[in-house]
Design a protein around this motif. Structure first.
Motif, PDB file in Angstrom:
ATOM      1  N   LEU A   1       0.869  -1.182   0.000  1.00 16.70           N
ATOM      2  CA  LEU A   1       0.000   0.000   0.000  1.00 16.70           C
ATOM      3  C   LEU A   1       0.899   1.223   0.000  1.00 16.70           C
ATOM      4  N   PHE A   2       0.987   1.896  -1.146  1.00 17.18           N
ATOM      5  CA  PHE A   2       1.895   3.036  -1.248  1.00 17.18           C
ATOM      6  C   PHE A   2       1.297   4.315  -0.689  1.00 17.18           C
ATOM      7  N   ASP A   3      -0.008   4.329  -0.415  1.00 15.07           N
ATOM      8  CA  ASP A   3      -0.663   5.503   0.165  1.00 15.07           C
ATOM      9  C   ASP A   3      -0.664   5.354   1.685  1.00 15.07           C
ATOM     10  N   SER A   4       0.264   6.021   2.364  1.00  7.28           N
ATOM     11  CA  SER A   4       0.422   5.851   3.813  1.00  7.28           C
ATOM     12  C   SER A   4      -0.791   6.345   4.600  1.00  7.28           C
ATOM     13  N   SER A   5      -1.663   7.132   3.982  1.00  9.11           N
ATOM     14  CA  SER A   5      -2.847   7.611   4.708  1.00  9.11           C
ATOM     15  C   SER A   5      -3.833   6.488   5.016  1.00  9.11           C
ATOM     16  N   VAL A   6      -3.680   5.331   4.368  1.00  6.79           N
ATOM     17  CA  VAL A   6      -4.609   4.214   4.610  1.00  6.79           C
ATOM     18  C   VAL A   6      -3.970   3.093   5.426  1.00  6.79           C
ATOM     19  N   TRP A   7      -2.756   3.294   5.891  1.00  7.50           N
ATOM     20  CA  TRP A   7      -2.102   2.266   6.705  1.00  7.50           C
ATOM     21  C   TRP A   7      -2.816   2.145   8.048  1.00  7.50           C
ATOM     22  N   GLY A   8      -2.903   0.935   8.543  1.00  3.35           N
ATOM     23  CA  GLY A   8      -3.424   0.698   9.886  1.00  3.35           C
ATOM     24  C   GLY A   8      -4.936   0.644  10.001  1.00  3.35           C
ATOM     25  N   ILE A   9      -5.657   0.578   8.870  1.00  4.13           N
ATOM     26  CA  ILE A   9      -7.127   0.503   8.958  1.00  4.13           C
ATOM     27  C   ILE A   9      -7.673  -0.836   8.458  1.00  4.13           C
TER      28      ILE A   9
ATOM     29  N   THR B   1      -5.298  -6.568   5.360  1.00  4.40           N
ATOM     30  CA  THR B   1      -5.968  -7.820   5.724  1.00  4.40           C
ATOM     31  C   THR B   1      -7.061  -8.149   4.718  1.00  4.40           C
ATOM     32  N   GLU B   2      -7.875  -7.168   4.366  1.00  2.29           N
ATOM     33  CA  GLU B   2      -8.947  -7.421   3.400  1.00  2.29           C
ATOM     34  C   GLU B   2      -8.378  -7.847   2.046  1.00  2.29           C
ATOM     35  N   ILE B   3      -7.349  -7.166   1.580  1.00  6.49           N
ATOM     36  CA  ILE B   3      -6.723  -7.487   0.292  1.00  6.49           C
ATOM     37  C   ILE B   3      -6.168  -8.913   0.328  1.00  6.49           C
ATOM     38  N   THR B   4      -5.456  -9.235   1.390  1.00  8.28           N
ATOM     39  CA  THR B   4      -4.853 -10.558   1.516  1.00  8.28           C
ATOM     40  C   THR B   4      -5.927 -11.639   1.524  1.00  8.28           C
ATOM     41  N   GLN B   5      -7.000 -11.420   2.251  1.00 10.48           N
ATOM     42  CA  GLN B   5      -8.085 -12.409   2.276  1.00 10.48           C
ATOM     43  C   GLN B   5      -8.707 -12.587   0.894  1.00 10.48           C
ATOM     44  N   LEU B   6      -8.888 -11.496   0.145  1.00  9.73           N
ATOM     45  CA  LEU B   6      -9.446 -11.592  -1.207  1.00  9.73           C
ATOM     46  C   LEU B   6      -8.522 -12.377  -2.133  1.00  9.73           C
ATOM     47  N   VAL B   7      -7.229 -12.100  -2.057  1.00  7.70           N
ATOM     48  CA  VAL B   7      -6.275 -12.793  -2.921  1.00  7.70           C
ATOM     49  C   VAL B   7      -6.193 -14.274  -2.535  1.00  7.70           C
TER      50      VAL B   7
ATOM     51  N   ALA C   1       1.976  -9.218  11.260  1.00  6.31           N
ATOM     52  CA  ALA C   1       0.718  -9.349  12.020  1.00  6.31           C
ATOM     53  C   ALA C   1      -0.462  -9.536  11.071  1.00  6.31           C
ATOM     54  N   CYS C   2      -0.484  -8.802   9.971  1.00 12.29           N
ATOM     55  CA  CYS C   2      -1.539  -8.933   8.968  1.00 12.29           C
ATOM     56  C   CYS C   2      -1.552 -10.350   8.400  1.00 12.29           C
ATOM     57  N   TYR C   3      -0.398 -10.842   7.997  1.00  6.84           N
ATOM     58  CA  TYR C   3      -0.327 -12.168   7.395  1.00  6.84           C
ATOM     59  C   TYR C   3      -0.753 -13.259   8.387  1.00  6.84           C
ATOM     60  N   GLN C   4      -0.324 -13.129   9.631  1.00  7.57           N
ATOM     61  CA  GLN C   4      -0.735 -14.118  10.636  1.00  7.57           C
ATOM     62  C   GLN C   4      -2.245 -14.080  10.852  1.00  7.57           C
ATOM     63  N   LYS C   5      -2.824 -12.885  10.860  1.00  4.94           N
ATOM     64  CA  LYS C   5      -4.269 -12.746  11.003  1.00  4.94           C
ATOM     65  C   LYS C   5      -5.007 -13.459   9.875  1.00  4.94           C
TER      66      LYS C   5
END
Length: 183
Positions: free
Chosen positions: A96-104, A108-114, A140-144
């Motif tokens: 995610l190159f747009d840092s304004s969306v980090w941490g929301i 996780t959603e992208i990873t689950q979709l893929v 943490a995202c990947y483990q989730k």
């Protein structure tokens, strides 16, 4: 090889690039923290040019299973599967190159979709990835999402004059199936 289809999530759309994506990427600029998480050298970062942005988006277009991530009407990142059909596996990457969306929770959603696409449409057996050990947010995202740490490549990446460690993670089809109801 399959072409990446559009995948609609609750908040994101994974899709092939469109005309405005390079400008969205350009507006975000070159983020030192993101460059570091990718394993790049931040000591002499040059400003992002429009040509750099176009090249980045063109590379996404050239890859069969790579998507631009659209959120709130703009491109904020990319996701990729590099499939080895011979052994029913793929390497996953997301950024995610747009840092304004980090941490929301978008990673996780992208990873689950893929993962859903990888296991339910491509019928893969395994999806794996490599992530720098200091990238705690990504781990943490990947483990989730069900990825398991398999091991580490100790000090295998020379970054900014220091040897850093890669974490190797994977998820198998049966692990995905067991977790699927939680998504």
């Amino acid at each position: 090889m399959n072409q990446s289809p559009a995948i609609q999530g609750k908040r994101v759309l994974l899709r092939k690039p469109i005309e405005t994506d390079a400008l969205d990427f350009f507006k975000c600029g070159r983020n030192a923290e993101l460059v570091r998480m990718y394993g790049g050298d931040t000591r002499n970062l040059q400003p992002l040019t429009m040509e750099d942005a176009r090249n980045f988006i063109d590379n996404i277009l050239r890859n069969n299973l790579e998507w631009c991530v659209e959120y709130d009407g703009r491109c904020i990142g990319q996701a990729r599967l590099t499939v080895s059909e011979a052994d029913c596996r793929a390497r996953y990457a997301v950024g995610l190159f747009d840092s304004s969306v980090w941490g929301i929770g978008l990673g996780t959603e992208i990873t689950q979709l893929v993962l859903q696409y990888a296991f339910e449409e491509l019928n893969l057996h395994r999806v794996d990835l490599r992530v720098l050990e200091y990238n705690h947010r990504a781990i943490a995202c990947y483990q989730k999402c069900g990825f398991v740490i398999e091991g580490k490549e100790r000090e295998g990446a020379l970054i900014e004059g220091r040897f850093e460690t890669d974490v190797i993670m994977s998820i198998l089809d049966r692990e995905y199936e067991a977790l699927k109801t939680a998504f």
